[in-house]
Motif scaffolding. Structure first.
Motif, short mmCIF file in Angstrom:
data_model
loop_
_atom_site.label_atom_id
_atom_site.label_comp_id
_atom_site.label_asym_id
_atom_site.label_seq_id
_atom_site.Cartn_x
_atom_site.Cartn_y
_atom_site.Cartn_z
N VAL A 12 42.36 49.91 40.70
CA VAL A 12 42.46 48.57 41.28
C VAL A 12 43.88 48.07 41.08
O VAL A 12 44.40 48.09 39.97
N ASP A 13 44.50 47.65 42.17
CA ASP A 13 45.86 47.12 42.11
C ASP A 13 45.83 45.63 41.78
O ASP A 13 45.15 44.86 42.46
N LEU A 14 46.56 45.25 40.73
CA LEU A 14 46.72 43.83 40.39
C LEU A 14 48.07 43.41 40.96
O LEU A 14 49.12 43.60 40.36
N PHE A 15 48.03 42.87 42.17
CA PHE A 15 49.28 42.52 42.86
C PHE A 15 49.87 41.21 42.35
O PHE A 15 51.07 41.06 42.26
N THR A 16 49.00 40.27 42.04
CA THR A 16 49.46 38.95 41.60
C THR A 16 48.97 38.65 40.19
O THR A 16 48.02 39.28 39.70
N VAL A 17 49.60 37.68 39.58
CA VAL A 17 49.19 37.21 38.26
C VAL A 17 47.74 36.76 38.30
O VAL A 17 46.96 37.00 37.38
N ASN A 18 47.36 36.13 39.41
CA ASN A 18 45.99 35.61 39.52
C ASN A 18 44.95 36.73 39.64
O ASN A 18 43.79 36.55 39.27
N ASP A 19 45.37 37.91 40.15
CA ASP A 19 44.45 39.05 40.21
C ASP A 19 43.98 39.41 38.81
O ASP A 19 42.82 39.77 38.61
N TYR A 20 44.90 39.33 37.84
CA TYR A 20 44.51 39.61 36.45
C TYR A 20 43.62 38.48 35.92
O TYR A 20 42.57 38.74 35.32
N CYS A 21 44.06 37.25 36.14
CA CYS A 21 43.32 36.09 35.61
C CYS A 21 41.89 36.04 36.14
O CYS A 21 40.96 35.72 35.40
N SER A 22 41.72 36.36 37.42
CA SER A 22 40.38 36.28 38.01
C SER A 22 39.43 37.31 37.38
O SER A 22 38.22 37.10 37.35
N GLY A 23 39.99 38.41 36.84
CA GLY A 23 39.17 39.39 36.13
C GLY A 23 38.62 38.85 34.81
O GLY A 23 37.78 39.48 34.17
N LEU A 24 39.11 37.66 34.42
CA LEU A 24 38.64 37.01 33.20
C LEU A 24 37.99 35.65 33.51
O LEU A 24 37.78 34.84 32.61
N ASN A 25 37.74 35.42 34.80
CA ASN A 25 37.20 34.13 35.24
C ASN A 25 38.14 32.97 34.88
O ASN A 25 37.70 31.87 34.57
N LEU A 26 39.44 33.25 34.89
CA LEU A 26 40.45 32.21 34.65
C LEU A 26 41.29 32.08 35.91
O LEU A 26 41.30 32.96 36.77
N SER A 27 41.98 30.97 36.03
CA SER A 27 42.87 30.83 37.20
C SER A 27 44.28 30.52 36.71
O SER A 27 44.48 29.80 35.73
N ALA A 28 45.27 31.10 37.41
CA ALA A 28 46.68 30.90 37.05
C ALA A 28 47.15 29.56 37.60
O ALA A 28 46.81 29.18 38.72
N LEU A 29 47.96 28.85 36.81
CA LEU A 29 48.49 27.55 37.25
C LEU A 29 49.71 27.74 38.16
O LEU A 29 50.15 26.80 38.81
N HIS A 30 50.27 28.93 38.17
CA HIS A 30 51.46 29.23 38.96
C HIS A 30 51.27 30.62 39.56
O HIS A 30 50.77 31.52 38.89
N PRO A 31 51.64 30.83 40.83
CA PRO A 31 51.37 32.15 41.45
C PRO A 31 52.17 33.31 40.84
O PRO A 31 51.77 34.46 40.97
N LEU A 32 53.27 33.01 40.16
CA LEU A 32 54.15 34.08 39.67
C LEU A 32 54.23 34.21 38.16
O LEU A 32 54.84 35.15 37.65
N VAL A 33 53.62 33.27 37.42
CA VAL A 33 53.72 33.34 35.95
C VAL A 33 52.51 32.66 35.31
O VAL A 33 52.00 31.66 35.83
N SER A 34 52.09 33.22 34.18
CA SER A 34 50.99 32.60 33.45
C SER A 34 51.06 32.99 31.98
O SER A 34 51.38 34.13 31.65
N ALA A 35 50.79 32.02 31.11
CA ALA A 35 50.65 32.29 29.67
C ALA A 35 49.22 31.90 29.35
O ALA A 35 48.88 30.71 29.39
N ILE A 36 48.38 32.88 29.06
CA ILE A 36 46.95 32.58 28.94
C ILE A 36 46.39 32.93 27.57
O ILE A 36 46.83 33.87 26.92
N ASN A 37 45.41 32.12 27.19
CA ASN A 37 44.65 32.37 25.97
C ASN A 37 43.42 33.18 26.40
O ASN A 37 42.53 32.66 27.06
N LEU A 38 43.41 34.45 26.03
CA LEU A 38 42.33 35.34 26.48
C LEU A 38 40.97 34.94 25.92
O LEU A 38 39.93 35.26 26.50
N ASN A 39 40.97 34.22 24.79
CA ASN A 39 39.72 33.78 24.17
C ASN A 39 38.93 32.84 25.09
O ASN A 39 37.72 32.69 24.91
#
Length: 305
Positions: A9-36
């Motif tokens: 599975v290709d994770l093209f955008t930051v949000n592609d990764y975030c959506s795999g955790l049911n989270l959403s990115a606040l910016h299309p190109l950068v995210s600092a997330i708490n995985l917990n």
């Protein structure tokens, strides 16, 4: 998102990764997330994921196993793992019943394109290290990393203005500079293991040249010796540089010249023969390198001695 090949599975955008955790990115190109704060919602058919952006994962809490290549790697609390665009990670053994934990910084190459950080990104060679070459942080270092992530997260949660991008990128660069410092510390604290790597490199290099392999295969590459010790070329190169003061390629050339000096003392060998034995396809390339490093051509050196 999936390319249909080998269940990658290709994770093209930051949000592609975030959506795999049911989270959403606040910016299309950068995210600092708490995985917990996330919950796994990855594609069950996915055997692996390919990243199209930079990622740094700080592992916290219970151990985590990641598979890279054919090996599993166990990450203790306080390990920092780096991934760069194009890297593939096997997630076939991912246990989605265990809640995600830790923190992640994700940023896309488009965020930094044309910026100072974009121009110097290749300096941060740890994005090309393999997973088993991860950074192991002390408690104090971990706090510094979390502070950097917090600054980026706070900036993203505010209203974006004309300064936001500069401030975010400055904090990413600050984080990467700290990581460079921490890796230097890790290289030093693992000194004896590193010396073993350099000694093995020197032994292998001598054997490669003197066994006749150079004549057959050509001048050895850095990646040849890195693979021999199961290290990525970048990690291997950085380690050799820290231990010897020379880049791995400079070290190879230095050894070639030292062996060449010995061979030149044999009057029965032509300079061309010596060049071929050392792996040079063209004797003039050997002569040019020798003159550059020694100050004399091979023939002049022979006459002097």
């Amino acid at each position: 998102m999936s390319n249909g090949m080998n269940d990658i599975v290709d994770l093209f955008t930051v949000n592609d990764y975030c959506s795999g955790l049911n989270l959403s990115a606040l910016h299309p190109l950068v995210s600092a997330i708490n995985l917990n704060e996330g919950e796994w919602s990855v594609d069950k058919k996915a055997g692996a994921v390919r990243y199209h952006f930079y990622a740094a994962f700080l592992k916290q809490g219970q151990n985590c196993v990641l598979r890279y290549g054919r090996q599993n790697y166990d990450y203790q609390d306080g390990t920092l793992v780096f991934l760069g665009p194009g890297q593939v990670v096997d997630i076939s053994n991912l246990d989605t019943s265990i809640k995600p934990s830790g923190h992640a910084l994700l940023f896309h190459p488009e965020l930094i394109r044309g910026t100072h950080l974009g121009n110097i990104m290749e300096r941060y060679s740890f994005f090309s290290y393999e997973l088993h070459e991860a950074l192991h942080l002390s408690l104090k270092e971990r706090q510094i990393v979390l502070d950097c992530f917090d600054k980026i997260s706070n900036e993203l949660s505010q209203n974006i203005d004309k300064h936001s991008k500069t401030v975010i990128i400055s904090n990413i660069e600050l984080f990467l500079n700290y990581c460079t410092r921490f890796y230097d510390r890790q290289f030093i604290t693992r000194d004896s293991a590193n010396i073993g790597v350099v000694e093995q490199f020197e032994t292998s290099l001598n054997a490669y040249i003197l066994s006749g392999k150079a004549k057959k295969e050509g001048v050895p590459s850095v990646s040849y010796f890195a693979e021999e010790q199961h290290l990525s070329p970048n990690y291997f190169g950085d380690l050799v540089k820290k231990e010897t003061g020379k880049s791995a390629m400079e070290f190879i050339r230095y050894k070639l010249i030292e062996i060449a000096k010995d061979k030149i003392f044999d009057p029965h060998k032509s300079i061309s023969e010596i060049a071929y034995e050392l792996g040079f396809k063209h004797p003039q390339h050997f002569s040019r390198l020798f003159k550059k490093k020694v100050g004399y051509t091979p023939n002049e050196f022979r006459m002097l001695n």
